[in-house]
Design a protein around this motif. Structure first.
Motif, PDB file in Angstrom:
ATOM      1  N   SER A  72       0.971  -1.123  -0.106  1.00 38.65           N
ATOM      2  CA  SER A  72      -0.036   0.054   0.018  1.00 38.65           C
ATOM      3  C   SER A  72       0.926   1.271   0.106  1.00 38.65           C
ATOM      4  O   SER A  72       1.615   1.384   0.757  1.00 38.65           O
ATOM      5  N   ARG A  73       0.488   1.999  -0.904  1.00 35.42           N
ATOM      6  CA  ARG A  73       1.095   3.473  -0.817  1.00 35.42           C
ATOM      7  C   ARG A  73       0.233   4.651  -0.578  1.00 35.42           C
ATOM      8  O   ARG A  73       0.463   5.756  -0.823  1.00 35.42           O
ATOM      9  N   LEU A  74      -0.739   4.135   0.042  1.00 33.25           N
ATOM     10  CA  LEU A  74      -1.690   5.083   0.679  1.00 33.25           C
ATOM     11  C   LEU A  74      -1.134   5.892   1.730  1.00 33.25           C
ATOM     12  O   LEU A  74      -0.765   5.323   2.919  1.00 33.25           O
ATOM     13  N   ALA A  75      -1.244   7.170   1.766  1.00 30.43           N
ATOM     14  CA  ALA A  75      -0.845   8.125   2.725  1.00 30.43           C
ATOM     15  C   ALA A  75      -1.494   7.785   4.193  1.00 30.43           C
ATOM     16  O   ALA A  75      -2.693   7.603   4.022  1.00 30.43           O
ATOM     17  N   GLY A  76      -0.696   7.509   5.146  1.00 26.39           N
ATOM     18  CA  GLY A  76      -1.052   7.435   6.526  1.00 26.39           C
ATOM     19  C   GLY A  76      -1.488   5.800   6.648  1.00 26.39           C
ATOM     20  O   GLY A  76      -1.689   5.331   7.799  1.00 26.39           O
ATOM     21  N   TYR A  77      -1.010   4.845   5.728  1.00 26.61           N
ATOM     22  CA  TYR A  77      -1.298   3.375   5.859  1.00 26.61           C
ATOM     23  C   TYR A  77      -0.002   2.897   5.516  1.00 26.61           C
ATOM     24  O   TYR A  77       0.196   1.894   4.865  1.00 26.61           O
ATOM     25  N   GLN A  78       1.165   3.239   6.287  1.00 25.06           N
ATOM     26  CA  GLN A  78       2.315   2.721   6.138  1.00 25.06           C
ATOM     27  C   GLN A  78       2.380   1.222   6.456  1.00 25.06           C
ATOM     28  O   GLN A  78       1.883   1.087   7.733  1.00 25.06           O
ATOM     29  N   GLY A  79       2.841   0.202   5.631  1.00 22.70           N
ATOM     30  CA  GLY A  79       3.098  -1.200   6.301  1.00 22.70           C
ATOM     31  C   GLY A  79       1.514  -1.994   6.046  1.00 22.70           C
ATOM     32  O   GLY A  79       1.593  -3.161   6.129  1.00 22.70           O
ATOM     33  N   GLU A  99     -13.219 -10.936  -2.971  1.00 20.26           N
ATOM     34  CA  GLU A  99     -13.330  -9.719  -1.576  1.00 20.26           C
ATOM     35  C   GLU A  99     -12.018  -8.977  -2.119  1.00 20.26           C
ATOM     36  O   GLU A  99     -10.897  -9.308  -2.461  1.00 20.26           O
ATOM     37  N   LEU A 100     -12.034  -7.716  -1.799  1.00 24.07           N
ATOM     38  CA  LEU A 100     -11.115  -6.585  -1.826  1.00 24.07           C
ATOM     39  C   LEU A 100     -11.027  -5.815  -0.794  1.00 24.07           C
ATOM     40  O   LEU A 100     -11.857  -5.529  -0.098  1.00 24.07           O
ATOM     41  N   GLY A 101      -9.691  -5.358  -0.351  1.00 24.58           N
ATOM     42  CA  GLY A 101      -9.532  -4.530   0.745  1.00 24.58           C
ATOM     43  C   GLY A 101      -8.136  -4.092   1.216  1.00 24.58           C
ATOM     44  O   GLY A 101      -7.265  -4.485   0.427  1.00 24.58           O
ATOM     45  N   LEU A 102      -8.067  -3.679   2.437  1.00 23.63           N
ATOM     46  CA  LEU A 102      -6.897  -3.296   2.760  1.00 23.63           C
ATOM     47  C   LEU A 102      -6.645  -3.787   4.316  1.00 23.63           C
ATOM     48  O   LEU A 102      -7.321  -3.823   5.131  1.00 23.63           O
ATOM     49  N   LEU A 103      -5.543  -4.489   4.490  1.00 30.35           N
ATOM     50  CA  LEU A 103      -5.278  -5.259   5.599  1.00 30.35           C
ATOM     51  C   LEU A 103      -3.923  -4.590   6.301  1.00 30.35           C
ATOM     52  O   LEU A 103      -2.922  -4.215   5.789  1.00 30.35           O
ATOM     53  N   PRO A 104      -3.939  -4.670   7.713  1.00 31.29           N
ATOM     54  CA  PRO A 104      -2.721  -4.095   8.406  1.00 31.29           C
ATOM     55  C   PRO A 104      -1.692  -5.249   8.200  1.00 31.29           C
ATOM     56  O   PRO A 104      -2.063  -6.651   8.398  1.00 31.29           O
ATOM     57  N   SER A 105      -0.500  -5.310   8.529  1.00 34.89           N
ATOM     58  CA  SER A 105       0.613  -6.279   8.584  1.00 34.89           C
ATOM     59  C   SER A 105       1.346  -5.897   9.835  1.00 34.89           C
ATOM     60  O   SER A 105       0.791  -5.040  10.718  1.00 34.89           O
ATOM     61  N   GLU A 106       2.112  -6.783  10.075  1.00 37.73           N
ATOM     62  CA  GLU A 106       2.932  -6.755  11.303  1.00 37.73           C
ATOM     63  C   GLU A 106       3.648  -5.358  11.543  1.00 37.73           C
ATOM     64  O   GLU A 106       3.862  -4.721  12.736  1.00 37.73           O
ATOM     65  N   ASP A 107       4.187  -4.654  10.468  1.00 40.09           N
ATOM     66  CA  ASP A 107       4.736  -3.380  10.504  1.00 40.09           C
ATOM     67  C   ASP A 107       3.780  -2.198  10.504  1.00 40.09           C
ATOM     68  O   ASP A 107       3.990  -0.989  10.369  1.00 40.09           O
ATOM     69  N   SER A 108       2.511  -2.386  10.373  1.00 40.87           N
ATOM     70  CA  SER A 108       1.511  -1.358  10.347  1.00 40.87           C
ATOM     71  C   SER A 108       1.294  -0.552  11.587  1.00 40.87           C
ATOM     72  O   SER A 108       1.463  -1.008  12.795  1.00 40.87           O
ATOM     73  N   ILE A 109       0.876   0.882  11.462  1.00 38.96           N
ATOM     74  CA  ILE A 109       0.745   1.640  12.501  1.00 38.96           C
ATOM     75  C   ILE A 109      -0.823   1.493  12.821  1.00 38.96           C
ATOM     76  O   ILE A 109      -1.573   1.768  11.797  1.00 38.96           O
ATOM     77  N   LEU A 110      -1.070   1.054  13.790  1.00 34.03           N
ATOM     78  CA  LEU A 110      -2.438   0.963  14.284  1.00 34.03           C
ATOM     79  C   LEU A 110      -3.054   1.823  15.355  1.00 34.03           C
ATOM     80  O   LEU A 110      -1.986   2.184  16.344  1.00 34.03           O
ATOM     81  N   ALA A 111      -4.215   1.969  15.696  1.00 34.98           N
ATOM     82  CA  ALA A 111      -4.911   2.481  16.743  1.00 34.98           C
ATOM     83  C   ALA A 111      -4.550   1.864  17.883  1.00 34.98           C
ATOM     84  O   ALA A 111      -4.584   0.523  18.026  1.00 34.98           O
ATOM     85  N   PRO A 112      -4.535   2.620  19.296  1.00 34.51           N
ATOM     86  CA  PRO A 112      -4.303   1.703  20.441  1.00 34.51           C
ATOM     87  C   PRO A 112      -5.540   0.755  20.826  1.00 34.51           C
ATOM     88  O   PRO A 112      -6.559   1.010  20.151  1.00 34.51           O
ATOM     89  N   GLU A 113      -5.421  -0.263  21.508  1.00 37.54           N
ATOM     90  CA  GLU A 113      -6.427  -1.094  22.045  1.00 37.54           C
ATOM     91  C   GLU A 113      -7.442  -0.237  22.674  1.00 37.54           C
ATOM     92  O   GLU A 113      -7.214   0.838  23.582  1.00 37.54           O
ATOM     93  N   TRP A 114      -8.694  -0.609  22.580  1.00 40.48           N
ATOM     94  CA  TRP A 114      -9.805   0.052  23.160  1.00 40.48           C
ATOM     95  C   TRP A 114      -9.808  -0.213  24.569  1.00 40.48           C
ATOM     96  O   TRP A 114      -9.693  -0.911  24.961  1.00 40.48           O
ATOM     97  N   VAL A 115     -10.197   0.965  25.251  1.00 39.32           N
ATOM     98  CA  VAL A 115     -10.252   0.798  26.632  1.00 39.32           C
ATOM     99  C   VAL A 115     -11.762   1.230  27.042  1.00 39.32           C
ATOM    100  O   VAL A 115     -12.170   2.492  26.732  1.00 39.32           O
TER     101      VAL A 115
END
Length: 187
Positions: A72-79, A99-115
């Motif tokens: 993915s070369r989408l801005a804000g979706y590194q990894g 199916e088509l879509g965008l998935l995070p990998s191990e190197d992705s920046i993700l939101a913190p876990e929900w609290v």
């Protein structure tokens, strides 16, 4: 007696590529694995071509089901990785996009876990709520408000009824008017 391979020695594992998730192990369908251009064209249906990078791999999901991954070369979706799941019927060369879509990998920046909210509240947040509760509340009904649908500016009394300044408002406007001085006939 036949010779069997030694069960105790592990087989050399293929080194996983960085950023490519490890899924089901199995040999992908040859027709679907070769359909890289078809998968890229499908992903281009949901994202501009400049946001889709190089092909990262094809993984088998089951019998005649293959997932193609693209950088993915989408801005804000590194990894992150674009994916296209392809399938086909047995003995058919016609490929279908499941199916088509965008998935995070191990190197992705993700939101913190929900609290949960109760665990997120800080002591200073509770103090602000207490100060808001102590503030005086102005009662709009006690001051008299104008009804929204009223053209004549009827005010709302404390019991919620609209009062009208006209004295002849008790007349029934739907009843036919009788000429003055005439008497009704009773049968």
């Amino acid at each position: 007696m036949t010779s069997q391979p030694d069960q105790g020695t592990p087989k050399p594992a293929s080194k996983p590529r960085a950023g490519v998730p490890v899924w089901r192990v199995g040999k992908p369908d040859a027709v679907l694995a070769a359909a890289v251009d078809f998968a890229r064209a499908a992903v281009e249906g949901i994202a501009p071509a400049e946001q889709i990078g190089q092909h990262l791999g094809a993984k088998s999901e089951g019998d005649r089901v293959v997932t193609h991954l693209f950088e993915s070369r989408l801005a804000g979706y590194q990894g992150w990785q674009w994916y296209a799941v392809l399938t086909r019927n047995s003995r058919s060369k016609v490929i279908t996009v499941n199916e088509l879509g965008l998935l995070p990998s191990e190197d992705s920046i993700l939101a913190p876990e929900w609290v949960p909210w109760a665990e997120r509240v800080r002591p200073e947040d509770a103090q602000e709520n207490e100060q808001d509760a102590e503030a005086p509340v102005v009662d709009a009904d006690a001051q008299g408000t104008v009804l929204a649908g009223s053209d004549d500016g009827a005010a709302v009394s404390d019991d919620g009824d609209a009062s009208d300044d006209d004295e002849d408002s008790d007349d029934d406007s739907d009843a036919p008017e009788e000429p003055s001085g005439s008497a009704r006939e009773v049968d």
